[in-house]
Design a protein around this motif. Sequence first.
Motif, mmCIF file in Angstrom:
data_model
loop_
_atom_site.group_PDB
_atom_site.id
_atom_site.type_symbol
_atom_site.label_atom_id
_atom_site.label_comp_id
_atom_site.label_asym_id
_atom_site.label_seq_id
_atom_site.Cartn_x
_atom_site.Cartn_y
_atom_site.Cartn_z
ATOM 1 N N UNK A 1 0.825 -1.212 0.000
ATOM 2 C CA UNK A 1 0.000 0.000 0.000
ATOM 3 C C UNK A 1 0.861 1.265 0.000
ATOM 4 N N UNK A 2 0.334 2.335 -0.614
ATOM 5 C CA UNK A 2 1.046 3.609 -0.723
ATOM 6 C C UNK A 2 0.164 4.715 -0.162
ATOM 7 N N UNK A 3 0.761 5.584 0.636
ATOM 8 C CA UNK A 3 0.092 6.792 1.116
ATOM 9 C C UNK A 3 0.805 7.977 0.499
ATOM 10 N N UNK A 4 0.047 8.866 -0.138
ATOM 11 C CA UNK A 4 0.595 10.088 -0.709
ATOM 12 C C UNK A 4 0.137 11.248 0.161
ATOM 13 N N UNK A 5 1.089 11.983 0.702
ATOM 14 C CA UNK A 5 0.800 13.089 1.625
ATOM 15 C C UNK A 5 1.037 14.406 0.904
#
Length: 148
Positions: free
Chosen positions: A139-143
Amino acid sequence: MTEQDEPQRRIVVGVDGSPSSIDALRWAVDQARSSGASIEAITAWQYPVSTGWSVPIAADEDLAGMALKVLDDVVARATDPDRPVEIHPRVVQGDTVACLLEAARSADLLVVGSRGHGGFVGALLGSVSGHCVQHAPCPVVVVRHSTG
């Protein structure tokens, strides 16, 4: 399986010194605190190479050293010494996307910042966060950087 036998969770964070990467590391630190994960903060660098484009870089420039200084500065700005989290800073030579995707192969989560280039500019420049979202093995979180 006991708690000691379980592998530690690992969060990989891309750090380039931008405000959004500082925010990404701060987000990851909060996530690591709540999940018991460690963080691998990665800064990638490479010699700029482009046909017809010259960059004034002296042969003795320590690009890896400069990258480490940026990484150390971001880690110091994004963490609270009174609430420590295990962070492993790492400087790697190579394409940013390739280095982050490689590090994410055994990670539970990949966190990257978004500089906010969208539409036509984003399409022309390419997007590290976009490539990571499309190709990461976790999973990837883009902030996004908050301006307020």
